[in-house]
Scaffold this active site. Structure first.
Site, PDB file in Angstrom:
ATOM      1  CB  SER A 272      -3.802  -0.563   3.824  1.00 12.90           C
ATOM      2  OG  SER A 272      -4.276  -1.546   3.253  1.00 12.90           O
TER       3      SER A 272
ATOM      4  CE  LYS B 289       8.248   6.637  -0.313  1.00 12.69           C
ATOM      5  NZ  LYS B 289       8.405   5.237   0.444  1.00 12.69           N
TER       6      LYS B 289
END
Lengths: 423, 143
Positions: free
Chosen positions: B60, B97
């Site tokens: 996560s 990202k």
């Protein structure tokens, strides 16, 4: 001014958006049923793999150069095409979607610098959809198409954009291009032109217009005028209704028995009828054809087709299946391995304009059939194609397309969404 | 000096349909207050032709509110900026990202502090694929 926007190596580019690992690698996309290579990346073109090369003929080359081969994924290409066209639609009020990967934009009356504007278009499409495009801009469609080709080849222009009017000596360039490079010139027509000493595009541009019209007709005359920067071919903003419908597939495995062929032909008839209804057309003529593989030279070959006229124009699935199967029985011969079958509806007319038959006894059938077809389409639309089908379509589908190397339907199915890793 | 009054064409007024049947005898008291239905697409997707859905997989990204199996809504038309959560193509793979701009240079920060941030260099194969604008998960999935 007219711009032709063309997606570079469109099918390969679509695959690369979702599989970035394919970037910079030789990639080939196969035709339906994994037969031939129908789309190529620049890298595979450089290896000398020609358009239409049969897949089974180049196993060594594929291994040697680590070529990535994929089945065609039309669900993906169709959706990506829609996205590209929608982005392009923001740049002009007037456009013609010419094919799945090409679009004409009308830029007349635009006051900005067209090279800058086109670079913005290309950049916006690339960022928003991931698809690289080339743009050719010229006073006519024919020249825009040519400018696009030159931009792609890197012969002129900056990067992926070429504005025809910025060329210093366009005629010199035209003199280097053979006529068959031109949009709409078939190899047959090219040869006829060569015979009267028109072999490059400049020669055609300067040809006597009366002579061209007399010998070759008005279509080529228009092209010559367009080469001389006189627009003759307008943008078609509304797609013309189809003149004919072809539904045909190669089989995944060769079929030789009649029941198997009946099932395949029934599916093609069903699909043809669906296409008719989706465009509100009907047909009074149906042509069925079957043939053996042109590559299996060691096996007996057989091709045949039959055209059948119906009493009444129709768009009814049941009637088309019955007619197609009756045709199939007439042309089927045992002892052959069939590789392909299909149905052609060569002569279409708008539904509701059909002439009633003098001897028609079942005059109440039409509204009934229409209601049935509406329900059928609604159910198949809601629950997926072939949810409800005619029994003759069969349940097994040994003949169905072979598509072993297909990528997922990344943009059109929940269960196929691209996976992104969090790390 | 003459005055020209130019009509305004750039506004529009939509009049709601009176939907309740008059034949029933009484008009619904709500008829005067009809509004359009709420459209979740409109709320979540600003640029439909440039928006893609992807499925997240892996550790996560708690600080960004992204969990394993989330549906991410990615808008490719947005220009990525500092601190955006982005989808980036790294070594041929699509990954989630955080984009961080340090001293004018872009970096991709991983969710997992055990991995190192990656600089985005000019002309490298690494590139930002799109900006994540929403993450959707069933609340019952989180335990």
């Amino acid at each position: 001014m007219i711009a032709l926007v063309d997606c570079n190596n469109f099918y390969v580019s679509c695959e690369r958006v979702f599989q970035p690992s394919l970037e910079g690698k030789p990639v080939g996309i196969l035709s339906n049923n994994d037969g031939c290579i129908i789309a190529r990346s620049e890298e595979i073109k450089k290896l000398g793999v020609a358009m239409g090369t049969p897949y089974f003929k180049i196993p060594d080359l594929i291994k040697q150069h680590n070529i990535k081969i994929l089945s065609s994924n039309y669900a993906l290409y169709g959706d990506m095409s829609r996205r590209v066209m929608q982005v392009l639609g923001r740049f002009t009020p007037t456009m013609e979607v010419y094919s799945i990967d090409e679009c004409f934009l009308d830029l007349s009356g635009f006051s900005q610098d067209l090279t800058t504007y086109s670079n913005t278009i290309a950049k916006t499409v690339k960022q928003g959809t991931g698809i690289p495009v080339s743009i050719g801009i010229a006073p006519t469609k024919t020249l825009a198409k040519l400018a696009n080709k030159l931009a792609k080849k890197g012969i002129a222009g900056n990067g992926s954009v070429l504005v025809w009017n910025t060329l210093a000596e366009p005629d010199k360039l035209l003199a280097t291009l053979p006529v068959k490079e031109l949009w709409g010139i078939s190899s047959g027509l090219g040869k006829r032109l060569n015979r009267i000493r028109i072999d490059n595009v400049l020669a055609l541009k300067q040809a006597n217009i009366q002579l061209i019209r007399k010998q070759f007709g008005v279509v080529l005359e228009r092209m010559v005028r367009e080469l001389n920067e006189i627009p003759c071919i307008p943008l078609e903003m509304i797609a013309p209704k189809r003149k004919q419908i072809l539904t045909s597939r190669s089989f995944g495995t060769r079929l030789s028995t009649l029941p198997e062929l009946r099932a395949a032909v029934s599916v093609f008839a069903t699909r043809s009828a669906e296409k008719l209804r989706s465009q509100n057309l009907c047909t009074q003529t149906l042509c069925v054809f079957i043939h053996t593989s042109p590559f299996a030279l060691d096996k007996p070959s057989y091709n045949n087709a039959i055209t059948i006229s119906l009493d009444q124009p129709t768009q009814d699935t049941g009637l088309l299946i019955r007619t197609a199967l009756a045709g199939l029985e007439r042309i089927y011969r045992p002892g052959y391995e069939y590789q392909r079958a299909g149905i052609l509806l060569p002569d279409l007319m708008p539904n509701g304009m059909q002439q009633l038959s003098l001897f028609q006894d079942d005059s109440n059938d039409n509204p009934k059939s229409e209601r049935l077809m509406t329900v059928l389409d609604a159910i198949n639309h809601a629950h997926g194609r072939h949810s409800i089908r005619y029994a003759s379509q069969g349940l097994s589908a040994r003949w169905q397309m072979r598509q072993q190397l297909k990528s997922p339907a990344y943009t059109t199915r929940w269960e196929c969404l691209p996976i992104v890793t969090i790390n | 000096m003459s005055h020209y009054i130019t009509p305004l064409f750039n506004t529009s007024l939509k009049i709601p349909l009176f939907s309740s049947s008059v034949a029933a005898g009484f008009a619904s008291p709500a008829d005067d207050h009809l509004e359009a239905e709420l459209d979740l697409n409109e709320y979540l997707i600003a640029h439909p032709s440039e928006t893609f859905f992807v499925r997240a997989k892996g550790d996560s990204m708690q600080q960004a509110g992204i969990f394993d199996k989330d549906l991410l809504i990615v808008d490719r038309s947005l220009t990525p900026k500092d601190n955006d959560i982005v989808i980036a193509a790294v070594a041929g793979q699509l990954t989630v990202k955080r984009l961080v701009v340090k001293l004018g240079k872009p970096w991709l920060y991983p969710a997992n502090p055990n991995y190192k941030p990656i600089p985005i260099k000019e002309g490298s194969e690494l590139h930002v694929w799109g900006v994540v604008v929403h993450a959707i998960h069933k609340v019952s999935n989180l335990s």
